[in-house]
Motif scaffolding. Structure first.
Motif, PDB file in Angstrom:
ATOM      1  N   THR A 169      52.057  79.264  60.536  1.00  0.00           N
ATOM      2  CA  THR A 169      53.277  78.910  61.262  1.00  0.00           C
ATOM      3  C   THR A 169      53.488  79.912  62.383  1.00  0.00           C
ATOM      4  N   LYS A 170      53.507  79.439  63.623  1.00  0.00           N
ATOM      5  CA  LYS A 170      53.576  80.398  64.720  1.00  0.00           C
ATOM      6  C   LYS A 170      54.127  79.741  65.986  1.00  0.00           C
ATOM      7  N   ASN A 171      54.407  80.577  66.990  1.00  0.00           N
ATOM      8  CA  ASN A 171      54.860  80.110  68.290  1.00  0.00           C
ATOM      9  C   ASN A 171      53.673  79.705  69.153  1.00  0.00           C
ATOM     10  N   ALA A 172      53.940  78.863  70.139  1.00  0.00           N
ATOM     11  CA  ALA A 172      52.966  78.639  71.198  1.00  0.00           C
ATOM     12  C   ALA A 172      52.945  79.878  72.088  1.00  0.00           C
ATOM     13  N   ASP A 173      51.829  80.098  72.782  1.00  0.00           N
ATOM     14  CA  ASP A 173      51.674  81.254  73.668  1.00  0.00           C
ATOM     15  C   ASP A 173      51.505  80.784  75.102  1.00  0.00           C
ATOM     16  N   SER A 174      51.987  81.576  76.031  1.00  0.00           N
ATOM     17  CA  SER A 174      51.780  81.304  77.450  1.00  0.00           C
ATOM     18  C   SER A 174      50.524  82.043  77.898  1.00  0.00           C
ATOM     19  N   LEU A 175      49.593  81.311  78.473  1.00  0.00           N
ATOM     20  CA  LEU A 175      48.339  81.907  78.929  1.00  0.00           C
ATOM     21  C   LEU A 175      48.584  82.694  80.211  1.00  0.00           C
ATOM     22  N   THR A 176      48.293  83.966  80.155  1.00  0.00           N
ATOM     23  CA  THR A 176      48.469  84.829  81.318  1.00  0.00           C
ATOM     24  C   THR A 176      47.121  85.380  81.760  1.00  0.00           C
ATOM     25  N   SER A 225      45.460  79.144  68.255  1.00  0.00           N
ATOM     26  CA  SER A 225      46.558  79.295  69.211  1.00  0.00           C
ATOM     27  C   SER A 225      46.789  78.002  69.989  1.00  0.00           C
ATOM     28  N   LEU A 226      48.059  77.745  70.294  1.00  0.00           N
ATOM     29  CA  LEU A 226      48.435  76.675  71.209  1.00  0.00           C
ATOM     30  C   LEU A 226      48.892  77.332  72.499  1.00  0.00           C
ATOM     31  N   LEU A 227      48.230  76.994  73.606  1.00  0.00           N
ATOM     32  CA  LEU A 227      48.490  77.683  74.864  1.00  0.00           C
ATOM     33  C   LEU A 227      49.215  76.787  75.854  1.00  0.00           C
ATOM     34  N   LEU A 228      50.238  77.383  76.469  1.00  0.00           N
ATOM     35  CA  LEU A 228      50.913  76.769  77.602  1.00  0.00           C
ATOM     36  C   LEU A 228      50.284  77.349  78.860  1.00  0.00           C
ATOM     37  N   THR A 229      49.787  76.491  79.724  1.00  0.00           N
ATOM     38  CA  THR A 229      49.099  76.939  80.935  1.00  0.00           C
ATOM     39  C   THR A 229      49.912  76.517  82.164  1.00  0.00           C
ATOM     40  N   ASP A 230      49.336  76.759  83.342  1.00  0.00           N
ATOM     41  CA  ASP A 230      50.019  76.347  84.569  1.00  0.00           C
ATOM     42  C   ASP A 230      50.051  74.825  84.706  1.00  0.00           C
ATOM     43  N   LYS A 231      49.331  74.121  83.819  1.00  0.00           N
ATOM     44  CA  LYS A 231      49.359  72.655  83.811  1.00  0.00           C
ATOM     45  C   LYS A 231      50.360  72.095  82.798  1.00  0.00           C
ATOM     46  N   SER A 232      51.031  72.995  82.080  1.00  0.00           N
ATOM     47  CA  SER A 232      51.917  72.546  80.990  1.00  0.00           C
ATOM     48  C   SER A 232      53.299  72.168  81.513  1.00  0.00           C
ATOM     49  N   GLU A 233      53.307  71.210  82.400  1.00  0.00           N
ATOM     50  CA  GLU A 233      54.539  70.635  82.906  1.00  0.00           C
ATOM     51  C   GLU A 233      54.580  69.165  82.533  1.00  0.00           C
ATOM     52  N   ILE A 234      55.748  68.612  82.436  1.00  0.00           N
ATOM     53  CA  ILE A 234      55.881  67.205  82.066  1.00  0.00           C
ATOM     54  C   ILE A 234      55.346  66.338  83.195  1.00  0.00           C
ATOM     55  N   ASP A 235      54.371  65.477  82.874  1.00  0.00           N
ATOM     56  CA  ASP A 235      53.796  64.620  83.906  1.00  0.00           C
ATOM     57  C   ASP A 235      54.632  63.354  84.077  1.00  0.00           C
ATOM     58  N   GLU A 236      54.124  62.456  84.901  1.00  0.00           N
ATOM     59  CA  GLU A 236      54.892  61.243  85.210  1.00  0.00           C
ATOM     60  C   GLU A 236      55.078  60.326  84.009  1.00  0.00           C
ATOM     61  N   ASN A 237      54.270  60.553  82.965  1.00  0.00           N
ATOM     62  CA  ASN A 237      54.384  59.748  81.746  1.00  0.00           C
ATOM     63  C   ASN A 237      55.168  60.459  80.641  1.00  0.00           C
ATOM     64  N   GLY A 238      55.730  61.609  80.958  1.00  0.00           N
ATOM     65  CA  GLY A 238      56.508  62.349  79.977  1.00  0.00           C
ATOM     66  C   GLY A 238      55.667  63.191  79.038  1.00  0.00           C
ATOM     67  N   MET A 239      54.383  63.383  79.352  1.00  0.00           N
ATOM     68  CA  MET A 239      53.483  64.114  78.471  1.00  0.00           C
ATOM     69  C   MET A 239      53.305  65.555  78.969  1.00  0.00           C
ATOM     70  N   VAL A 240      53.163  66.474  78.008  1.00  0.00           N
ATOM     71  CA  VAL A 240      52.933  67.884  78.314  1.00  0.00           C
ATOM     72  C   VAL A 240      51.503  68.247  77.931  1.00  0.00           C
ATOM     73  N   HIS A 241      50.760  68.818  78.853  1.00  0.00           N
ATOM     74  CA  HIS A 241      49.371  69.198  78.624  1.00  0.00           C
ATOM     75  C   HIS A 241      49.306  70.631  78.103  1.00  0.00           C
ATOM     76  N   VAL A 242      48.678  70.808  76.944  1.00  0.00           N
ATOM     77  CA  VAL A 242      48.531  72.126  76.328  1.00  0.00           C
ATOM     78  C   VAL A 242      47.086  72.286  75.864  1.00  0.00           C
ATOM     79  N   SER A 286      59.380  77.157  70.875  1.00  0.00           N
ATOM     80  CA  SER A 286      58.604  78.040  71.747  1.00  0.00           C
ATOM     81  C   SER A 286      57.975  77.282  72.918  1.00  0.00           C
ATOM     82  N   ILE A 287      58.267  75.983  73.024  1.00  0.00           N
ATOM     83  CA  ILE A 287      57.714  75.142  74.089  1.00  0.00           C
ATOM     84  C   ILE A 287      58.892  74.605  74.905  1.00  0.00           C
ATOM     85  N   PRO A 288      59.235  75.246  76.024  1.00  0.00           N
ATOM     86  CA  PRO A 288      60.437  74.861  76.780  1.00  0.00           C
ATOM     87  C   PRO A 288      60.476  73.393  77.181  1.00  0.00           C
ATOM     88  N   GLU A 289      59.326  72.824  77.495  1.00  0.00           N
ATOM     89  CA  GLU A 289      59.289  71.447  77.972  1.00  0.00           C
ATOM     90  C   GLU A 289      59.736  70.450  76.907  1.00  0.00           C
TER      91      GLU A 289
END
Length: 250
Positions: free
Chosen positions: A106-113, A155-172, A197-200
């Motif tokens: 059980t853990k948070n998602a991480d932001s890839l830096t 790990s589940l990573l949030l990247t610079d692509k992890s924004e909501i797309d036109e279909n409402g989906m978040v890429h991780v 831990s996933i703002p979107e």
């Protein structure tokens, strides 16, 4: 039971001999699979399950015996209901006996830096099932390993692509770091990532996740999970190494 949760639970429980339904000739005793979150507040431990609601374990000490009594810890358990109905009562919680349980990573998602790519690794991992519960993204996966004493990182990573797309989906991205363990034996596990831990996820446009992962032979694959999706599938077919023989970096 909703199909997605049924697939996820039955697949998981098929791997361990202690998680089996037991039928006696005279009295039928059914051990039910349950996945949920430990609620350990106000001096009373409760088991907030994804399907049955909040349950009250009569043998709550089993959670501490397995080091799984921390508030917010996800757990997979084999339970027996103390009466014939499984619906939560209006005035109190359904009571259960827990026969066996396993901690779910059980853990948070991480932001890839920049500069942190190597920490999360890119070793092979396969997603064989999953669903979104009230507070978690739950994934069933397979990895290769050898030495059970070496903790792998999932790990589940949030990247610079992890924004909501036109279909409402978040890429991780789902990443696996074997931490130099030899990858000989196929093993199975569960992980629950906290949605907080996933703002979107809190955006009203959110509809689900598209999860990218490195599969076999370095092939990049994707797994799609939508909110309230009952059609997620599991490809699990009897992996020999159960969850209790695997350790992970939390």
């Amino acid at each position: 039971m909703r199909p997605i949760k049924q697939l996820f639970l039955l697949t998981a429980l098929a791997l361990t001999s202690t998680f089996q339904s037991c039928m006696e000739e005279e009295n039928t005793v059914i051990y039910q699979p349950a996945v949920g979150t430990v609620d350990n507040q106000d001096g009373k431990l409760l088991f907030d399950t994804d399907y049955y609601g909040v349950l009250e374990p009569l043998n709550a000490t089993i959670f501490s015996n397995y080091d799984a009594d921390e508030d917010g810890q996800r757990v997979m358990a084999s339970v027996v209901f103390m009466d014939s109905t499984k619906n939560q009562k209006a005035d109190n919680y359904k009571q259960i006996q827990v026969l066996e349980l396993y901690k779910i990573l059980t853990k948070n998602a991480d932001s890839l830096t920049v500069g942190q790519e190597d920490v999360y690794g890119n070793d092979p991992i396969l997603i064989s099932g999953g669903y979104i519960s009230k507070e978690h993204l739950n994934l069933e996966f397979n990895i290769w390993r050898n030495d059970a004493s070496i903790a792998h990182r999932i790990s589940l990573l949030l990247t610079d692509k992890s924004e909501i797309d036109e279909n409402g989906m978040v890429h991780v991205e789902l990443r696996h770091n074997a931490e130099s363990d030899q990858q000989y034996t196929l093993a199975w596990g569960l992980v629950s990532f906290k949605l907080s831990s996933i703002p979107e996820y809190s955006d009203e446009r959110f509809k689900g996740f598209i999860i990218e992962y490195n599969g076999q032979a370095g092939q990049t694959s994707t797994f799609t999970i939508k909110k309230d999706d009952n059609n997620a599938k599991s490809s699990q077919n009897g992996i020999s190494v159960p969850i209790n023989e695997c350790t992970y970096i939390e």
